[in-house]
Scaffold this motif. Structure first.
Motif, PDB file in Angstrom:
ATOM      1  N   THR A 112       1.308  -1.541  -0.128  1.00  0.00           N
ATOM      2  CA  THR A 112       0.085   0.294  -0.285  1.00  0.00           C
ATOM      3  C   THR A 112       0.956   1.224  -0.047  1.00  0.00           C
ATOM      4  N   GLY A 113       2.196   0.795  -0.637  1.00  0.00           N
ATOM      5  CA  GLY A 113       3.423   2.358  -0.454  1.00  0.00           C
ATOM      6  C   GLY A 113       3.129   3.321   0.638  1.00  0.00           C
ATOM      7  N   ASN A 114       3.599   4.144   0.751  1.00  0.00           N
ATOM      8  CA  ASN A 114       4.160   4.790   2.401  1.00  0.00           C
ATOM      9  C   ASN A 114       3.467   5.837   2.247  1.00  0.00           C
ATOM     10  N   GLY A 115       2.482   6.479   2.075  1.00  0.00           N
ATOM     11  CA  GLY A 115       1.518   6.778   2.663  1.00  0.00           C
ATOM     12  C   GLY A 115       0.922   8.452   1.525  1.00  0.00           C
ATOM     13  N   PHE A 116       2.249   8.139   0.329  1.00  0.00           N
ATOM     14  CA  PHE A 116       2.086   9.322  -0.361  1.00  0.00           C
ATOM     15  C   PHE A 116       1.140   9.646  -0.938  1.00  0.00           C
ATOM     16  N   SER A 117       0.552   8.662  -2.034  1.00  0.00           N
ATOM     17  CA  SER A 117      -0.659   8.037  -3.093  1.00  0.00           C
ATOM     18  C   SER A 117      -1.570   8.777  -1.900  1.00  0.00           C
ATOM     19  N   GLU A 118      -2.981   8.843  -3.211  1.00  0.00           N
ATOM     20  CA  GLU A 118      -4.250   9.512  -2.907  1.00  0.00           C
ATOM     21  C   GLU A 118      -4.593   8.366  -1.676  1.00  0.00           C
ATOM     22  N   VAL A 119      -4.180   7.290  -2.377  1.00  0.00           N
ATOM     23  CA  VAL A 119      -5.277   6.802  -1.387  1.00  0.00           C
ATOM     24  C   VAL A 119      -4.920   6.150  -0.262  1.00  0.00           C
ATOM     25  N   LYS A 120      -5.928   6.316   0.943  1.00  0.00           N
ATOM     26  CA  LYS A 120      -4.945   6.515   2.685  1.00  0.00           C
ATOM     27  C   LYS A 120      -4.637   4.710   2.547  1.00  0.00           C
ATOM     28  N   ARG A 121      -3.664   4.326   3.445  1.00  0.00           N
ATOM     29  CA  ARG A 121      -3.111   2.665   4.197  1.00  0.00           C
ATOM     30  C   ARG A 121      -4.692   2.413   4.812  1.00  0.00           C
ATOM     31  N   ILE A 122      -4.069   0.833   4.575  1.00  0.00           N
ATOM     32  CA  ILE A 122      -5.445   0.779   5.811  1.00  0.00           C
ATOM     33  C   ILE A 122      -4.787   1.211   6.967  1.00  0.00           C
ATOM     34  N   GLU A 123      -6.191   1.164   7.638  1.00  0.00           N
ATOM     35  CA  GLU A 123      -5.418   1.731   8.986  1.00  0.00           C
ATOM     36  C   GLU A 123      -6.232   0.648  10.530  1.00  0.00           C
ATOM     37  N   HIS A 124      -7.367   0.065   9.712  1.00  0.00           N
ATOM     38  CA  HIS A 124      -6.527  -1.184  10.492  1.00  0.00           C
ATOM     39  C   HIS A 124      -7.029  -2.284  10.644  1.00  0.00           C
ATOM     40  N   ALA A 125      -7.281  -3.511  10.998  1.00  0.00           N
ATOM     41  CA  ALA A 125      -8.196  -5.590  10.613  1.00  0.00           C
ATOM     42  C   ALA A 125      -8.267  -5.588  12.040  1.00  0.00           C
ATOM     43  N   HIS A 126      -9.085  -6.048  11.866  1.00  0.00           N
ATOM     44  CA  HIS A 126      -9.297  -6.649  12.950  1.00  0.00           C
ATOM     45  C   HIS A 126      -9.328  -7.918  13.003  1.00  0.00           C
ATOM     46  N   ILE A 127      -9.322  -9.015  13.841  1.00  0.00           N
ATOM     47  CA  ILE A 127      -9.237  -9.946  13.895  1.00  0.00           C
ATOM     48  C   ILE A 127     -10.863 -10.478  15.034  1.00  0.00           C
ATOM     49  N   SER A 128     -11.259 -12.145  13.993  1.00  0.00           N
ATOM     50  CA  SER A 128     -12.190 -12.538  15.858  1.00  0.00           C
ATOM     51  C   SER A 128     -12.044 -13.955  15.674  1.00  0.00           C
ATOM     52  N   GLU A 129     -11.246 -14.541  14.979  1.00  0.00           N
ATOM     53  CA  GLU A 129     -10.781 -16.027  14.728  1.00  0.00           C
ATOM     54  C   GLU A 129     -10.222 -16.467  15.966  1.00  0.00           C
ATOM     55  N   LYS A 130     -11.199 -17.386  16.702  1.00  0.00           N
ATOM     56  CA  LYS A 130     -10.669 -18.181  18.265  1.00  0.00           C
ATOM     57  C   LYS A 130     -10.467 -16.800  18.792  1.00  0.00           C
ATOM     58  N   ILE A 131     -11.406 -15.667  18.869  1.00  0.00           N
ATOM     59  CA  ILE A 131     -10.938 -14.569  20.084  1.00  0.00           C
ATOM     60  C   ILE A 131     -12.842 -14.613  21.058  1.00  0.00           C
ATOM     61  N   GLN A 132     -12.365 -15.094  22.207  1.00  0.00           N
ATOM     62  CA  GLN A 132     -13.571 -14.515  23.051  1.00  0.00           C
ATOM     63  C   GLN A 132     -13.690 -13.622  24.014  1.00  0.00           C
ATOM     64  N   TYR A 133     -15.080 -12.682  23.651  1.00  0.00           N
ATOM     65  CA  TYR A 133     -14.657 -11.693  24.762  1.00  0.00           C
ATOM     66  C   TYR A 133     -15.313 -12.049  26.119  1.00  0.00           C
ATOM     67  N   ASP A 134     -16.232 -12.851  25.717  1.00  0.00           N
ATOM     68  CA  ASP A 134     -17.189 -13.575  27.606  1.00  0.00           C
ATOM     69  C   ASP A 134     -15.570 -14.550  28.124  1.00  0.00           C
ATOM     70  N   PRO A 135     -16.179 -13.999  29.690  1.00  0.00           N
ATOM     71  CA  PRO A 135     -15.082 -15.467  30.036  1.00  0.00           C
ATOM     72  C   PRO A 135     -15.359 -16.537  29.787  1.00  0.00           C
ATOM     73  N   PRO A 136     -13.657 -16.999  30.066  1.00  0.00           N
ATOM     74  CA  PRO A 136     -14.079 -17.422  29.368  1.00  0.00           C
ATOM     75  C   PRO A 136     -14.317 -19.582  30.211  1.00  0.00           C
ATOM     76  N   ALA A 137     -14.691 -20.414  29.625  1.00  0.00           N
ATOM     77  CA  ALA A 137     -14.597 -21.649  30.336  1.00  0.00           C
ATOM     78  C   ALA A 137     -13.897 -21.940  31.540  1.00  0.00           C
ATOM     79  N   PHE A 138     -14.014 -21.866  32.335  1.00  0.00           N
ATOM     80  CA  PHE A 138     -11.922 -22.183  33.341  1.00  0.00           C
ATOM     81  C   PHE A 138     -12.279 -24.325  33.383  1.00  0.00           C
ATOM     82  N   LYS A 139     -11.098 -24.816  32.180  1.00  0.00           N
ATOM     83  CA  LYS A 139     -11.042 -26.188  32.245  1.00  0.00           C
ATOM     84  C   LYS A 139      -9.899 -26.261  31.235  1.00  0.00           C
ATOM     85  N   GLN A 140      -9.371 -27.423  31.189  1.00  0.00           N
ATOM     86  CA  GLN A 140      -8.360 -27.576  30.577  1.00  0.00           C
ATOM     87  C   GLN A 140      -8.288 -27.533  28.954  1.00  0.00           C
TER      88      GLN A 140
END
Ligand SMILES: Cc1cc2nc3c(=O)[nH]c(=O)nc-3n(C[C@H](O)[C@H](O)[C@H](O)COP(=O)(O)OP(=O)(O)OC[C@H]3O[C@@H](n4cnc5c(N)ncnc54)[C@H](O)[C@@H]3O)c2cc1C
Length: 296
Positions: A112-140
């Motif tokens: 994506t270059g270093n920002g001089f181009s007209e198009v803005k660079r990607i600012e963020h990405a987020h992942i949700s794979e495997k990620i839980q925001y709730d409390p984990p199940a407390f187990k092995q």
């Protein structure tokens, strides 16, 4: 349709990445935010370039034309006029959302270059794979697990999960400043605490996230840590060209095309575990002769 490689950016690094990726028999798509390819070459089309090996004094517009011809021969898919706005990774697949569509790919190469181009660079990405925001199940769990967060709750989860015989790593994006009982708990249980920039989602079977008031997305802005050779802390996400920023990086055309090959080869290895990083040399690879035959 799931692509093997989604290249973002149609400057020299992106165009050559897409060409080279197709030559490694990967199903490839390139997305460029502007309505034409070329990237920063478009800023100096009538200037002669003197520092590309074997191309002394080539006009930038002719160099751009040659890159486009080469890309066309490879038959990689190209979408123009589509700005990539978001990248999400779910279950080992990248969802690359542009102003017009969402493209699915196994890997992403950010050129994506270093920002001089007209198009803005990607600012963020987020992942949700495997990620839980709730409390984990407390187990092995049946493999290593990670907890993300700098809050007392995150530390508490890590300590409790360790108590169930898990190998737990805690990642934070700021210095931990918790009650001594929690700091001692982490230390006494030998729970490693790392910078979130080093988080590697592939290393864990489960990830539990407690990031305080920030909800549901992890903002990767500025946190996708670049490693050597175009690799990043975000598995399957590679960087090429001026978008790379490691020490000693030369922001020049020759470097951009070299980066492209490195990123493509790394993507190939990521998809085909155990495959050769180096492909056979182009002089011996029949695909190029086939393409030449078809094209001319
Ligand atoms: C005036 C000038 C003269 C130069 N002279 C030379 C020279 O003589 N020799 C030399 O080697 N180098 C020269 N350079 C540097 C050279 O142009 C760059 O090193 C090269 O273009 C980098 O290629 P790149 O593909 O990494 O990035 P770029 O060429 O910047 O291309 C990045 C592309 O990504 C696209 N993009 C960005 N974000 C998004 C998004 N979110 N979605 C979709 N698309 C996106 C942009 O639109 C752009 O087309 C010069 C540069 C300038 C400005």
């Amino acid at each position: 349709m799931i692509y093997d490689v989604c290249v973002i950016g149609g400057g020299p690094a992106g165009m050559f990445s897409a060409f080279y990726s197709a030559s490694r028999r990967m199903n490839t798509v390139l997305i460029e935010g502007n309505h034409e390819l070329g990237g920063r070459l478009n800023l100096f089309l009538n200037y002669e370039i003197y520092d590309i090996p074997g191309q002394f004094g080539i006009l930038a517009q002719n160099y751009k034309k040659a890159l486009i011809e080469q890309l066309k021969v490879s038959k990689a898919n190209v979408f123009l006029g589509e700005i990539v706005e978001e990248i999400e990774k779910i279950d080992e697949l990248f969802y690359v959302t542009t102003s017009k569509q969402t493209i699915l790919a196994k890997t992403v190469i950010a050129a994506t270059g270093n920002g001089f181009s007209e198009v803005k660079r990607i600012e963020h990405a987020h992942i949700s794979e495997k990620i839980q925001y709730d409390p984990p199940a407390f187990k092995q769990y049946d493999g290593p697990i990670a907890v993300i967060g700098h809050t007392p709750m995150a530390a508490d989860w890590a300590i409790q999960l360790m108590g169930y015989g898990n190998a737990v790593t805690l990642y934070t994006d700021q210095e931990l400043n918790l009650q001594s009982i929690l700091m001692d708990g982490l230390a006494n249980n030998n729970i490693p605490v790392y910078d979130f920039a080093d988080f590697n989602d592939r290393a864990y079977v489960a990830v539990f996230c407690h990031i305080g008031s920030k909800k549901r997305t992890i903002d990767f802005k500025g946190r996708i840590k670049q490693r050597d050779n175009g690799l990043t802390s975000f598995c399957g996400y590679f960087v090429a060209g001026d978008a790379r920023y490691e020490q000693g990086k030369l922001k020049l055309i020759q470097g951009a095309t070299h980066d492209a090959m490195q990123a493509v080869n790394a993507a190939f290895q990521y998809i085909h575990e155990g495959a050769n990083y180096q492909p056979i040399v182009s002089t011996h690879d029949p695909i190029f002769k086939e393409w030449v035959k078809e094209a001319y």
